[in-house]
Design a protein around this motif. Structure first.
Motif, PDB file in Angstrom:
ATOM      1  N   UNK A 391       0.800  -1.214   0.000  1.00  0.00           N
ATOM      2  CA  UNK A 391       0.000   0.000   0.000  1.00  0.00           C
ATOM      3  C   UNK A 391       0.839   1.273   0.000  1.00  0.00           C
ATOM      4  N   UNK A 392       2.001   1.241   0.682  1.00  0.00           N
ATOM      5  CA  UNK A 392       2.777   2.473   0.895  1.00  0.00           C
ATOM      6  C   UNK A 392       4.153   2.455   0.261  1.00  0.00           C
ATOM      7  N   UNK A 393       4.653   1.274  -0.092  1.00  0.00           N
ATOM      8  CA  UNK A 393       6.021   1.167  -0.577  1.00  0.00           C
ATOM      9  C   UNK A 393       7.057   1.240   0.532  1.00  0.00           C
ATOM     10  N   UNK A 394       6.627   1.325   1.771  1.00  0.00           N
ATOM     11  CA  UNK A 394       7.543   1.457   2.903  1.00  0.00           C
ATOM     12  C   UNK A 394       8.341   0.162   3.096  1.00  0.00           C
ATOM     13  N   UNK A 395       9.672   0.263   3.277  1.00  0.00           N
ATOM     14  CA  UNK A 395      10.460  -0.944   3.522  1.00  0.00           C
ATOM     15  C   UNK A 395      10.165  -1.522   4.906  1.00  0.00           C
ATOM     16  N   UNK A 396      10.204  -2.828   5.010  1.00  0.00           N
ATOM     17  CA  UNK A 396       9.979  -3.496   6.289  1.00  0.00           C
ATOM     18  C   UNK A 396      10.906  -4.712   6.377  1.00  0.00           C
ATOM     19  N   UNK A 397      11.138  -5.167   7.585  1.00  0.00           N
ATOM     20  CA  UNK A 397      11.928  -6.381   7.805  1.00  0.00           C
ATOM     21  C   UNK A 397      11.594  -6.930   9.176  1.00  0.00           C
ATOM     22  N   UNK A 398      11.752  -8.217   9.321  1.00  0.00           N
ATOM     23  CA  UNK A 398      11.539  -8.869  10.607  1.00  0.00           C
ATOM     24  C   UNK A 398      12.312 -10.187  10.580  1.00  0.00           C
ATOM     25  N   UNK A 399      12.561 -10.719  11.735  1.00  0.00           N
ATOM     26  CA  UNK A 399      13.258 -11.992  11.806  1.00  0.00           C
ATOM     27  C   UNK A 399      13.176 -12.575  13.200  1.00  0.00           C
ATOM     28  N   UNK A 400      13.442 -13.854  13.304  1.00  0.00           N
ATOM     29  CA  UNK A 400      13.353 -14.509  14.608  1.00  0.00           C
ATOM     30  C   UNK A 400      14.020 -15.870  14.558  1.00  0.00           C
ATOM     31  N   UNK A 401      14.489 -16.348  15.712  1.00  0.00           N
ATOM     32  CA  UNK A 401      14.817 -17.767  15.852  1.00  0.00           C
ATOM     33  C   UNK A 401      13.539 -18.543  16.138  1.00  0.00           C
ATOM     34  N   UNK A 402      13.612 -19.858  16.045  1.00  0.00           N
ATOM     35  CA  UNK A 402      12.426 -20.688  16.275  1.00  0.00           C
ATOM     36  C   UNK A 402      12.812 -21.910  17.112  1.00  0.00           C
ATOM     37  N   UNK A 403      11.896 -22.365  17.955  1.00  0.00           N
ATOM     38  CA  UNK A 403      12.237 -23.385  18.940  1.00  0.00           C
ATOM     39  C   UNK A 403      12.316 -24.798  18.367  1.00  0.00           C
ATOM     40  N   UNK A 404      13.057 -25.634  19.079  1.00  0.00           N
ATOM     41  CA  UNK A 404      13.252 -27.039  18.705  1.00  0.00           C
ATOM     42  C   UNK A 404      12.943 -27.918  19.907  1.00  0.00           C
ATOM     43  N   UNK A 405      12.813 -29.208  19.665  1.00  0.00           N
ATOM     44  CA  UNK A 405      12.683 -30.166  20.752  1.00  0.00           C
ATOM     45  C   UNK A 405      14.038 -30.412  21.405  1.00  0.00           C
TER      46      UNK A 405
END
Length: 569
Positions: A391-405
């Motif tokens: 909608x806006x052309x605005x840059x975005x980013x996100x990230x994360x680790x994820x759990x394991x057994x």
């Protein structure tokens, strides 16, 4: 061949003799509380979910000799690296003599931080009157600092990985150095987010400095130093006492890293752990030479891996300080996978580091089988997403680790869907926050039935997580341990490895492990299947009631029970 020995010599021996034990404990807990103040300040003011939700950072205090006074429960993978950050940052600006109250030093050289350039450190010197007494330091992940991509698995030298600040003053005697500030802005795809996080780091480090300064003023500098020396001695005695109970000997383990992210060739390596009385030496000189892809692990993160393994086994649940690590010696080979030299790429340094932690623990299983668990999923399963909003052309980013057994132990089942030990103080972002901020929808978030390694004690379950993509975007997948199944111990069976599958709108699907800039069109679905823990002991010895409880909870299916636990049916 250059062999490097890294050890932790005692500073000011005998200084703590006669220090009051009650005052020592008050100061120890005061330092821990001050570190927690620093942590909370950062969380409350950070701009990026990777900091305030995922908690991808570490905070700590170091004394004037750059020994660790205290660290808040934050990212263990940074535990052994922050001392290097402080030392290199201070040397970068000319040494302790050049420091003044109000200084803030920025440092992110991968060969001093042990990490990729996005993991940047802020160091604040702490003065009592005119005497330099300590440093507060925060190391946190920035969303972008001008690498070839916001997150990279295919770099071929360190210069592709991000802009490097080799120890520069961001604040000089309390005054913002505007040239450095503008350079940061100019070298980020998301300057508003990064500057917001930098300001939060500065605020957090200053909050910690004020809290530690108040502690010194309350007790006096001489008492503070004597009690700190006694605190270090206690940590050292605790760890030495644990190793003294082990049989002297050489313990070894080996494994294979999937690939270096560029050449696709598996990388076998091993560790040697030498126990001699109350001392322990971890020898990594037999590992391969540094490789062409970014899975090289700089020395600070190699040190961190050793520290994590030892704290896991021998730390008795205490918040660590420098004394806990005095019994350790690390032996590395310059130019190798665990001690690379510039300009070898090292963006995915955490892969060999995490692997080494598990191998050190596995090697010691021979010495203390009653204290060592089976393998876990063994990876943080890092995913980093970015793009421009429709909608806006605005840059975005996100990230994360994820759990394991987690791996089963001699006394219990493995825990399900927890962060790997190197990231055990972090968390992955709640689905509600993800969906509110990012252009995707969570379609599945569940424990993976049948995934835990069978055994007398079952391995912990991995996680099944599916993202439906709502706008065109990019993804970098940073998965390891996709080929190697998490091993069981003492007859326990292995768990499942990690896996990432992208299901495209046209119906075809593709698996990825280390892959940069995967284009995800609107309508694609990303399936992450995190690894599980290995089992401990023969499955035939599992308590039938525990099997039936697993069936009731949906942790296993009737088919799985019939295959591995027929005695319980």
């Amino acid at each position: 061949m250059t062999i490097v020995r890294t050890r932790y010599a005692e500073v000011h021996p005998g200084l703590g003799d006669g220090a009051d034990p009650v005052t020592t404990e008050i100061i120890r807990q005061g330092l821990n509380a001050a570190a927690d103040q620093m942590k909370q300040s950062l969380i409350r003011t950070a701009f990026s979910p990777i900091i305030y939700e995922a908690l991808d950072f570490a905070v700590a205090f170091y004394d004037a000799d750059m020994c660790m006074l205290a660290q808040a429960p934050t990212l263990p993978a940074f535990m052994g690296t922050l001392g290097f950050c402080v030392r290199e940052a201070v040397e970068g600006v000319g040494g302790p003599a050049t420091l003044s109250p109000g200084d803030v030093i920025l440092y992110n050289d991968p060969y001093g931080t042990g990490s990729h350039p996005q993991d940047a450190a802020m160091v604040v010197p702490i003065f009592h009157d005119d005497t330099l007494v300590a440093y507060s330091v925060i190391k946190a992940h920035w969303l972008d600092i001008g690498g070839k991509d916001p997150y990279c698995t295919d770099t071929v030298d360190v210069h592709q990985e991000g802009t490097i600040f080799p120890g520069v003053k961001l604040y000089d005697a309390g005054r913002l150095v505007s040239d450095v500030y503008r350079m940061i802005l100019a070298n980020s795809r998301m300057p508003e987010m990064v500057i917001g996080d930098i300001n939060a780091m500065v605020a957090g480090a200053r909050t910690g400095a004020e809290a530690l300064g108040a502690l010194v003023r309350r007790h006096g500098l001489d008492t503070f130093r004597r009690c700190v020396a006694r605190m270090y001695a206690h940590g050292e005695a605790l760890v030495r006492g644990w190793f003294e109970r082990l049989p002297d000997g050489v313990y070894e383990a080996s494994s294979v890293i999937d690939s270096d992210g560029v050449n696709g060739t598996p990388i076998p390596f091993g560790v040697r752990v030498v126990v001699d009385g109350s001392s322990v030496t971890v020898d990594l000189t037999g590992c391969p030479d540094q490789v062409g892809g970014p899975v090289n692990c700089p020395l600070p993160s190699t040190v961190a891996a050793v520290r994590i393994a030892v704290a896991f086994l021998a730390g008795a649940g205490e918040q660590p300080n420098e004394g806990h690590f005095r019994p350790l010696e690390l032996v590395t080979r310059l130019g190798s996978l665990f001690h690379p030299v510039r300009p070898a790429p090292c963006f995915m340094y955490g892969i060999p580091s995490d692997h080494a932690i598990e191998l050190i623990i596995r090697a010691l299983a021979e010495a203390v089988p009653e204290s060592v668990p089976a393998a876990s999923g063994g990876d943080i399963n890092a995913l980093v997403w970015w793009g421009n909003r429709e909608a806006t052309g605005e840059p975005w980013a996100d990230g994360a680790p994820h759990p394991v057994g987690q791996g089963a132990s001699p006394s219990a089942d493995g825990a399900s869907a927890l962060m790997y030990i190197s990231e055990s103080a972090t968390r992955f972002t709640p689905a509600e926050v993800w969906e509110a901020r990012n252009p995707w929808r969570i379609e599945r978030l569940a424990l993976a039935e049948d995934s835990g390694g069978p055994g007398r004690h079952r391995g912990g379950l991995g996680l099944d997580l599916s993202f439906r993509i709502l706008e065109d975007q990019y993804l970098t997948a940073g998965l390891a341990r996709t080929a190697l199944e998490p091993w069981g111990l003492e007859g326990g069976l292995s768990g499942r490895p990690n896996r990432l599958t992208v299901e495209y709108p046209d119906g075809h699907a593709e698996d990825f492990s280390l892959k940069t800039r995967i284009f995800l069109p609107k309508g694609a679905v990303v399936h992450l299947r995190t690894g599980s823990g290995g089992g401990y002991g023969p499955a035939a010895e599992r308590d039938p009631e525990a099997v039936r409880a697993d069936l009731r909870e949906g942790y296993i299916t009737p088919e799985h029970a019939a295959r591995h636990y027929p005695h319980a049916l």
